[in-house]
Scaffold this active site. Structure first.
Site, mmCIF file in Angstrom:
data_model
loop_
_atom_site.group_PDB
_atom_site.id
_atom_site.type_symbol
_atom_site.label_atom_id
_atom_site.label_comp_id
_atom_site.label_asym_id
_atom_site.label_seq_id
_atom_site.Cartn_x
_atom_site.Cartn_y
_atom_site.Cartn_z
ATOM 1 N N ASN A 141 1.421 -0.989 0.093
ATOM 2 C CA ASN A 141 -0.237 0.013 0.284
ATOM 3 C C ASN A 141 0.925 0.585 -0.041
ATOM 4 O O ASN A 141 2.266 1.181 0.225
ATOM 5 C CB ASN A 141 -0.885 0.000 0.936
ATOM 6 C CG ASN A 141 -0.142 -0.144 2.621
ATOM 7 O OD1 ASN A 141 0.631 0.380 2.859
ATOM 8 N ND2 ASN A 141 -0.803 -0.638 3.425
ATOM 9 N N GLU A 184 3.760 1.696 2.951
ATOM 10 C CA GLU A 184 4.000 1.235 2.550
ATOM 11 C C GLU A 184 5.707 1.259 2.193
ATOM 12 O O GLU A 184 6.931 1.412 1.958
ATOM 13 C CB GLU A 184 3.856 -0.768 2.571
ATOM 14 C CG GLU A 184 3.047 -1.395 3.742
ATOM 15 C CD GLU A 184 2.259 -2.466 3.397
ATOM 16 O OE1 GLU A 184 1.995 -3.206 4.002
ATOM 17 O OE2 GLU A 184 2.117 -2.282 2.299
ATOM 18 N N ASP A 227 -6.342 -8.372 2.838
ATOM 19 C CA ASP A 227 -5.864 -9.477 3.229
ATOM 20 C C ASP A 227 -6.636 -9.869 1.383
ATOM 21 O O ASP A 227 -6.696 -10.967 0.758
ATOM 22 C CB ASP A 227 -6.846 -9.848 4.165
ATOM 23 C CG ASP A 227 -5.616 -9.680 5.407
ATOM 24 O OD1 ASP A 227 -4.667 -9.066 5.195
ATOM 25 O OD2 ASP A 227 -6.034 -10.414 6.576
#
Length: 333
Positions: free
Chosen positions: A207, A210, A278
């Site tokens: 993302n 990150e 996830d």
């Protein structure tokens, strides 16, 4: 894309074998009602009504894959404790393979207990050790996973990194290298510690936070130019195939050597973003394994991530609801 084609795609998920490697968690929910403030301290008193345990972390990725119909194997290290037994039972009950779930006496099962007042999270209590696997844990784990890869040759391997110690650098190098040797596609949901360790991965899905931390890039504005720069910076180090960025309320972005696509998010009633990443990596990896279509991968996983944000807590994607939404949205394209 018409409804029949999408239905065929969703039906084909049942033929795919996917291996998930990474850090699993047990998500415990303590549901209750808040009616007063404690006389002992200025905190709410939650009157407990029920308890619930759910699969979290990499296990939630596996659960999302299973919910979409795939054949799934989980590879991880958990504690030799009651929480680990509960987690394994939940995996078994969900139809997820547990032959590669390795217990250890050196670490507890990562557990996150959320105290919920009505639908609002009041408190979270974490129990975990984030140290890398020691050699006693690491070597048999690598050997078992490599034997599985050699024997089963799954259609995709997902590395799900939560910085809890399973995906240490040597584990990444050995398993990713073996996948490449066997021509097995791979996807990774990275975290800061080993952000640039996944060299040669097929799909790299960070993302924006990150990316900022892993590449030390400011990315003040999300533009086509800044996203292309992210892909180029990653490709110089990783030599990977596809960059797949999740952009929160701005949707998703995917780029390979020849093509780039940005898909905006769809208007949703957001209840809880927990576990959305996830769902996105599971849907993306499964769709790409079935189609090798980067644009379709981005579109479907963008829809899936939005849908689970409408639910409270960490829950897997509903396959039928995703199919209906895909027919509604992609059928208009």
């Amino acid at each position: 894309m018409d409804a029949a084609t999408l239905q065929d795609l969703f039906d084909s998920f049942a033929n795919l074998r996917i291996l998930v490697v990474g850090d699993v968690m047990l998500d415990n929910y303590w549901w209750g009602e808040v009616e007063r403030i404690s006389p002992e301290a200025p905190v709410p008193v939650v009157r407990l009504k029920r308890r619930e345990s759910r699969l979290g972390g990499a296990a939630n990725v596996a659960l999302n894959l299973r919910s979409l119909g795939a054949q799934v194997e989980m590879a991880t290290v958990i504690g030799a404790d009651s929480e680990g037994q509960t987690l394994k039972r939940l995996l078994d009950a969900s139809g997820i393979g547990t032959a590669l779930v390795q217990p250890s006496t050196h670490r507890p099962t990562t557990t996150k207990a959320r105290v919920m007042g009505h639908t609002q999270q009041m408190l979270r209590i974490d129990e975990e050790i984030t140290d890398d696997l020691n050699t006693e844990e690491e070597h048999p784990f690598i050997d078992a996973v490599m034997r599985y890869l050699q024997r089963e040759k799954p259609q995709m391997v997902i590395f799900e990194d939560y910085n809890k110690g399973v995906l240490k650098e040597n584990v990444i190098d050995r398993l990713l290298g073996h996948c490449q040797l066997l021509h097995i596609p791979t996807a990774v949901d990275p975290k800061k510690k080993n952000f640039l360790a996944y060299k040669g991965v097929t799909i790299f899905k960070p993302n924006l936070k990150e990316v900022r931390e892993g590449l030390h890039l400011p990315i003040d504005q999300v533009t086509a130019e800044s996203l292309q720069a992210v892909h180029q910076a990653l490709a110089e180090v990783l030599q990977h195939q596809i960059t797949f960025l999740t952009l929160s309320e701005k949707g998703v972005y995917a780029q390979d050597d020849t093509t780039a696509v940005q898909i905006p998010s769809h208007l949703r009633h957001i209840a809880d973003v927990s576990g959305a990443g996830d769902t996105v990596i599971a849907t993306a990896a499964l769709t790409y394994a079935a189609t090798q279509d980067m644009a379709l991968m981005a579109a479907l996983s963008n829809l899936a991530g939005g849908l689970v944000c409408e639910e409270v807590g960490v829950v897997p994607i509903n396959k039928n609801r995703l199919l209906e939404e895909a027919i509604r949205v992609l059928g208009e394209a």
